[in-house]
Design an enzyme around this catalytic site. Structure first.
Site, mmCIF file in Angstrom:
data_model
loop_
_atom_site.group_PDB
_atom_site.id
_atom_site.type_symbol
_atom_site.label_atom_id
_atom_site.label_comp_id
_atom_site.label_asym_id
_atom_site.label_seq_id
_atom_site.Cartn_x
_atom_site.Cartn_y
_atom_site.Cartn_z
ATOM 1 N N ASP A 71 5.296 7.832 4.719
ATOM 2 C CA ASP A 71 4.805 8.219 3.399
ATOM 3 C C ASP A 71 4.317 9.655 3.350
ATOM 4 O O ASP A 71 4.186 10.320 4.375
ATOM 5 C CB ASP A 71 3.697 7.256 2.930
ATOM 6 N N ASP A 140 -7.176 -2.736 2.027
ATOM 7 C CA ASP A 140 -6.697 -3.680 1.008
ATOM 8 C C ASP A 140 -5.411 -4.387 1.457
ATOM 9 O O ASP A 140 -4.771 -5.070 0.677
ATOM 10 C CB ASP A 140 -6.458 -2.944 -0.331
ATOM 11 N N HIS A 142 -2.649 -2.797 2.585
ATOM 12 C CA HIS A 142 -1.394 -2.063 2.361
ATOM 13 C C HIS A 142 -0.725 -1.687 3.683
ATOM 14 O O HIS A 142 -1.371 -1.533 4.710
ATOM 15 C CB HIS A 142 -1.609 -0.828 1.469
ATOM 16 N N GLU A 147 0.811 -0.874 -1.979
ATOM 17 C CA GLU A 147 -0.501 -1.401 -2.341
ATOM 18 C C GLU A 147 -0.368 -2.831 -2.874
ATOM 19 O O GLU A 147 0.728 -3.239 -3.286
ATOM 20 C CB GLU A 147 -1.111 -0.511 -3.445
HETATM 21 C C1 F6R Z 1 -0.208 6.111 6.875
HETATM 22 C C2 F6R Z 1 -0.036 4.852 6.147
HETATM 23 C C3 F6R Z 1 -1.191 3.988 5.813
HETATM 24 C C4 F6R Z 1 -2.197 3.854 6.954
HETATM 25 C C5 F6R Z 1 -3.348 2.935 6.549
HETATM 26 C C6 F6R Z 1 -4.393 2.858 7.632
HETATM 27 O O1 F6R Z 1 1.041 6.757 7.081
HETATM 28 O O2 F6R Z 1 1.058 4.532 5.810
HETATM 29 O O3 F6R Z 1 -0.711 2.721 5.460
HETATM 30 O O4 F6R Z 1 -1.554 3.354 8.078
HETATM 31 O O5 F6R Z 1 -3.944 3.422 5.385
HETATM 32 O O6 F6R Z 1 -4.991 4.113 7.763
HETATM 33 P P1 F6R Z 1 -5.993 4.452 8.943
HETATM 34 O O7 F6R Z 1 -5.221 4.366 10.212
HETATM 35 O O8 F6R Z 1 -6.452 5.861 8.678
HETATM 36 O O9 F6R Z 1 -7.082 3.457 8.859
#
Ligand code: F6R
Length: 240
Positions: A71, A140, A142, A147
């Protein structure tokens, strides 16, 4: 009930990094020209550090690897310090011998986002699909920036970020107002078509959502729960 999910609890974040790096190294050993699906955020940093250490020790060769990131924030260019392209350069790409032309991150500045999303999916198909997809999980539930929603979106698409995601990611910006409100993300289709999945999480705040994803209902309201329908998933968790 879901024997194909391997769930490992590690004592430390560093150990999670070493264990995750071993799984990625095994993929590279098995297929030196593998396509790696990569993630940003705080969870994968220790994996990337461990991969860099292995590369420096002469144990890993990224020269034939292609990477496809999950992403990117809409509105941020690759030279913006909070962009995911910048994150990948600083945390991995600049330190290993991966060919820069074979590292793909969605273009958050594309003039035509619909075309950018379609081209991203086409590229993955042309590459022969993702061999190993690394994923973090949001508070959440995701994965990527898929989401919670009423249905799963298969294709790469632009999403509005959930308020809890904006809040969680504000720690990387000077204030919450600077966090972009939308992002381009790989869809659930490309993630589920990856041949192997490595899902990682650390910290007590992630424990409950991770357990719900692994053992609660499979629902687009908790996007990571779909991974239970995938035949080859490894989950690594540490409370640290
Ligand atoms: C990042 C991504 C997100 C993160 C998720 C967890 O490329 O796709 O889904 O993996 O938000 O983020 P952290 O590791 O910062 O808790």
């Amino acid at each position: 009930m879901f024997p194909l999910i391997r769930y490992k609890i590690l004592d430390t974040y560093e150990e999670l990094g070493r264990t995750g790096a071993k799984i990625i190294a095994a993929q590279i050993a098995e297929k030196p020209n593998a396509v790696l699906g990569l993630a940003t955020g705080s969870s994968p940093v220790s994996i990337y550090q461990s991969l860099i250490a292995d590369y420096r020790a002469g144990k890993l060769d990224f020269s034939k690897i292609t990477s496809v990131n999950l992403d990117e924030y809409v509105g941020l260019g690759g030279d913006h310090p909070q962009s995911y392209r910048y994150f990948m350069q600083k945390n991995l790409f600049d330190h290993v011998n991966i060919d820069p032309a074979k590292t793909f991150v969605p273009n958050g500045l594309a003039a035509d986002m619909t075309a950018e999303c379609a081209a991203y999916d086409e590229r993955i198909v042309k590459l022969g699909g993702i061999d190993l997809q690394l994923l973090g999980i949001g508070l959440d539930g995701h994965i990527g920036f898929n989401e919670p929603a009423d249905s799963f979106t298969e294709e790469t698409h632009v999403v509005s970020l959930h308020p809890s995601t904006v809040e969680a990611n504000a720690r990387f910006f000077e204030s919450a107002d600077q966090v972009p409100r939308s992002a381009i993300t790989l869809g659930i289709g490309s993630i589920m078509r990856a041949r192997k999945i490595l899902l990682i999480a650390n910290g007590p705040a992630k424990k409950e959502i991770l357990e719900k994803a692994i053992s609660g209902p499979i629902t687009p309201r908790l996007p990571a729960s779909i991974l239970r329908l995938h035949p080859d998933v490894t989950v690594l968790y540490t409370e640290e």
